[in-house]
Design an enzyme around this catalytic site. Structure first.
Site, PDB file in Angstrom:
ATOM      1  N   LYS A  77       0.850  -1.200   0.000  1.00 52.10           N
ATOM      2  CA  LYS A  77       0.000   0.000   0.000  1.00 52.10           C
ATOM      3  C   LYS A  77       0.883   1.247   0.000  1.00 52.10           C
ATOM      4  O   LYS A  77       1.940   1.264   0.637  1.00 52.10           O
ATOM      5  CB  LYS A  77      -0.897  -0.032   1.248  1.00 52.10           C
ATOM      6  CG  LYS A  77      -1.964   1.049   1.284  1.00 52.10           C
ATOM      7  CD  LYS A  77      -2.867   0.858   2.511  1.00 52.10           C
ATOM      8  CE  LYS A  77      -3.936   1.926   2.618  1.00 52.10           C
ATOM      9  NZ  LYS A  77      -4.790   1.752   3.812  1.00 52.10           N
ATOM     10  N   SER A 152      -9.708   1.684   2.840  1.00 55.94           N
ATOM     11  CA  SER A 152      -8.881   2.435   1.928  1.00 55.94           C
ATOM     12  C   SER A 152      -7.802   1.613   1.214  1.00 55.94           C
ATOM     13  O   SER A 152      -7.202   2.105   0.260  1.00 55.94           O
ATOM     14  CB  SER A 152      -8.217   3.573   2.702  1.00 55.94           C
ATOM     15  OG  SER A 152      -7.320   3.053   3.667  1.00 55.94           O
ATOM     16  N   SER A 176      -9.740  -0.555   7.035  1.00 51.99           N
ATOM     17  CA  SER A 176      -9.201  -0.450   5.675  1.00 51.99           C
ATOM     18  C   SER A 176      -8.525  -1.686   5.102  1.00 51.99           C
ATOM     19  O   SER A 176      -8.227  -1.727   3.912  1.00 51.99           O
ATOM     20  CB  SER A 176      -8.235   0.726   5.591  1.00 51.99           C
ATOM     21  OG  SER A 176      -8.990   1.904   5.531  1.00 51.99           O
TER      22      SER A 176
HETATM   23  N1  GLN Z   1     -13.080   4.260   6.417  1.00 58.34           N
HETATM   24  C1  GLN Z   1     -12.395   4.575   7.611  1.00 58.34           C
HETATM   25  C2  GLN Z   1     -11.940   6.032   7.582  1.00 58.34           C
HETATM   26  O1  GLN Z   1     -12.163   6.649   6.619  1.00 58.34           O
HETATM   27  C3  GLN Z   1     -11.243   3.642   7.827  1.00 58.34           C
HETATM   28  C4  GLN Z   1     -10.055   3.968   7.062  1.00 58.34           C
HETATM   29  C5  GLN Z   1      -8.842   3.172   7.421  1.00 58.34           C
HETATM   30  O2  GLN Z   1      -8.926   2.141   8.088  1.00 58.34           O
HETATM   31  N2  GLN Z   1      -7.681   3.696   7.027  1.00 58.34           N
HETATM   32  O3  GLN Z   1     -11.388   6.537   8.500  1.00 58.34           O
END
Ligand code: GLN
Length: 474
Positions: A77, A152, A176
């Site tokens: 990532k 994400s 994410s």
């Molecule tokens: N969707 C969640 C957020 O926007 C989780 C994102 C993540 O785990 N990086 O914060």
């Protein structure tokens, strides 16, 4: 033909039946063919990957010891630092940033013989659940390209699902790793907070996030975890140690399973809850006991999570000033504050700016007690609720996401609806416990993810239950 697992590639590379150079070349042919449509990668590193593969081939011929991930193509990532390879967090503000060092996890993967094939797309700084908030382009779900891959870590999950990498690293602050794994039909593991080093991970919300593997099966997940879990003095919150997680036992006959009723609340698609209950019945048939459990405080998890995550983000993202990293736009600025605000205005996307402002608000004098402090108190209650539940149950099971994947564009118009979809994933981050998402059937061709949660540092138990379900649900 089914693609080889990471495990099979490593074994074949070690015994000489698989050539790592051929594996990498074939993989880049696939990337060339499919990534035009899926767009899982921000950067691919073919030249470096072939050099790494040649190095492994040389080592094998010289009969040197090869690692546990010898010759395995892995995607990383783009918020995890890779020495000499651009690392952007899918943000304009980090365009051109080339880290001078590898994150501990990347270093460990390389030591095990893994081959890094590229950096994957994500929501900018990890803020989102669809990968549409990347500053560059959205990634598409390989199961149906009109849908999002989740986020994400959407690029990592899509790459693994489309066989553009054998495994990938994702990060999970509030879901994410698990959300895109559920939406793309792969296995995603968020380890216990502190098990895997965060050194070299570009922070979104430090107290919540962990790096973890996204793979096509549970055995590969255990292999990856065995290679990245360790104690790292460079991360003061890291208390992990080296351990072999591949020896998990998938015996569920005496397992006590709690099913939190909050995980089947309003907004959960019927197809999703039906699929999870079908799996639970299988576990019951095998001798496990199933009992509903009331985790009352979980109802406040989402509100608490978004206040804590945005507050930490507002402080973490203060370091991007247009001077220290990559991107610089306003060369004509006459003073520091003009440069700072101009670069941040252009460099950050809308969602990131919104969160910085909300986070700063929650931390500001006069509001701190009402928002941030209260959110931390709720977090303590959630931790206690989970501790209580784990006195009675070995694992907790529910859906990973309340629904299957969204259509592209469906949630970007309604940010609250997007935040709400994290309701089943954020509790594990607030409590710091490990959680895994595994495929559990599908609805209208879109995968459904089942989430298994365990007490802190009980990853082996988690993998055992996941391994059983994977075998029985196939
Ligand atoms: N969707 C969640 C957020 O926007 C989780 C994102 C993540 O785990 N990086 O914060």
């Amino acid at each position: 033909m089914k693609a080889k697992s990471a495990w099979e590639i490593a074994e074949g590379t070690r015994d000489g039946s698989i050539s790592p150079v051929e594996t990498v070349e074939a993989l880049f042919e696939r990337i060339g063919e499919h990534d035009i449509e899926i767009k899982a990668f921000i950067t691919t590193t073919k030249k470096l990957a072939i050099e790494q593969a040649k190095e492994i081939e040389k080592k094998r011929k010289a009969k040197q010891k090869l690692g546990r991930l010898a010759g395995v193509p892995i995607a990383v990532k783009d918020n995890i630092c890779t020495q000499g390879i651009e690392t952007t967090c899918a943000s304009k503000i980090l365009r051109g940033f080339i880290p001078p060092y590898d994150a501990t996890v990347v270093k460990m993967l390389k030591e095990e013989g893994a081959i890094i094939v590229g950096k994957t797309n994500m929501d900018e700084f990890g803020m989102g659940s669809t990968t549409e908030f990347s500053a560059f382009f959205p990634t598409r779900n390989p199961r149906n390209t009109s849908y999002v891959p989740g986020g994400s870590s959407g690029g990592s999950a899509a790459a693994v699902a489309k066989e553009l990498a054998s495994a990938a690293l994702g990060t999970d602050t509030g879901g994410s790793i698990r959300c895109p794994s559920a939406f793309c039909g792969v296995v995603g593991l968020k380890p216990t907070y502190g098990l895997v080093s965060r050194y070299g991970l570009i922070a979104y919300a430090n107290s919540l996030e962990q790096i973890g593997p996204i793979t096509r099966d549970v055995r590969d997940s255990s292999l990856m975890l065995s290679c990245i879990a360790a104690h790292d003095p460079m991360d003061s919150t890291n208390v992990g140690e080296k351990k072999d997680y591949t020896k998990f036992r998938d015996d569920v006959s005496r397992l006590k399973i709690g099913v939190p009723k909050q995980y089947f609340g309003e907004g959960t698609q019927k197809a999703v809850s039906d699929a999870i209950w079908r799996a639970l019945k299988k576990l019951e048939d095998e001798g496990a006991t199933i009992e509903e459990v009331d985790l009352k405080t979980v109802e406040y998890a989402l509100a608490s999570y978004y206040i804590i995550a945005m507050s930490e983000a507002s402080s973490n993202l203060a370091r991007y000033d247009g001077l220290r990293y990559g991107f610089q736009e306003s060369s004509g600025a006459r003073n520091w504050s003009t440069l700072f605000s101009k670069d941040r205005k252009i460099g950050f996307g809308f969602e990131v700016k919104k969160r910085i402002i909300l986070g700063t608000f929650a931390l500001s004098a006069g509001y701190f007690d009402a928002y941030y402090l209260k959110a931390q108190m709720v977090r303590s209650l959630i931790i206690q609720d989970f501790e209580k539940a784990f006195k009675k149950f070995d694992v907790l099971i529910g859906p990973t996401m309340p629904t299957t994947a969204f259509k592209l564009g469906e949630k970007t118009v309604d940010p609250l609806a997007m935040y709400m979809s994290d309701c089943d994933t954020v509790p594990a981050n607030l409590a710091g416990i490990p959680a895994i998402s595994i495929p559990c059937g599908s609805s209208n061709g879109l995968p459904i993810g089942m989430q298994i949660m365990a007490p802190s540092f009980e990853e082996e138990r988690l993998l055992g239950v996941a391994g059983f379900c994977e075998r029985e649900l196939a």
